[in-house]
Design a protein around this motif. Structure first.
Motif, short mmCIF file in Angstrom:
data_model
loop_
_atom_site.label_atom_id
_atom_site.label_comp_id
_atom_site.label_asym_id
_atom_site.label_seq_id
_atom_site.Cartn_x
_atom_site.Cartn_y
_atom_site.Cartn_z
N ASP A 47 0.83 -1.20 0.00
CA ASP A 47 0.00 0.00 0.00
C ASP A 47 0.87 1.26 0.00
OD1 ASP A 47 0.82 0.53 2.63
OD2 ASP A 47 -0.98 -0.32 3.52
N LYS A 48 0.26 2.39 -0.30
CA LYS A 48 0.99 3.64 -0.45
C LYS A 48 1.68 4.08 0.84
CE LYS A 48 -1.64 5.45 -4.31
NZ LYS A 48 -2.45 6.55 -4.82
N LEU A 97 4.84 2.03 1.29
CA LEU A 97 5.82 2.48 0.32
C LEU A 97 6.46 3.79 0.77
CD1 LEU A 97 7.20 2.05 -2.42
CD2 LEU A 97 5.30 3.28 -3.46
N LEU A 98 5.66 4.71 1.27
CA LEU A 98 6.15 5.98 1.78
C LEU A 98 7.09 5.78 2.97
CD1 LEU A 98 5.99 9.06 1.47
CD2 LEU A 98 4.05 9.02 3.04
#
Length: 97
Positions: A2-3, A6-7
């Motif tokens: 998920d974003k 990743l961040l």
């Protein structure tokens, strides 16, 4: 992945020696022409004693921006070349300007 994950992974990478150098390289390349590749930049500085010392001092300081390693052009009239660069702290580089 998920974003958010990743961040988080991106932020963790940016705080590693290789990540600091990668970020530095991309910022440098956005400002001026660079005569070496990212791999050559990594090869030059990942084993550099001064970079490693500055990196460790930055981490030990709690990531104080003034102590973060910063690439300096020895002669501002010349382009970024391996011979025309040195590592300083962010504060030293800023003061030099």
């Amino acid at each position: 992945m998920d974003k958010l994950k990743l961040l988080e992974n991106t932020q963790k990478f940016r705080e590693t020696p290789k990540g600091v150098l990668t970020n530095m390289y991309h910022k440098m390349k956005a400002r001026r022409e660079v005569s070496f590749t990212l791999q050559e930049f990594h090869d030059r500085f990942l084993e550099d004693k001064k970079f490693i010392r500055l990196y460790k001092e930055w981490i030990q300081s709690g990531k104080d921006k003034m102590k973060k390693p910063s690439l300096d052009r020895i002669s501002n009239k010349r382009a970024y070349t391996v011979e025309n660069t040195q590592m300083l702290t962010w504060a030293e580089n800023r003061h030099k300007q």
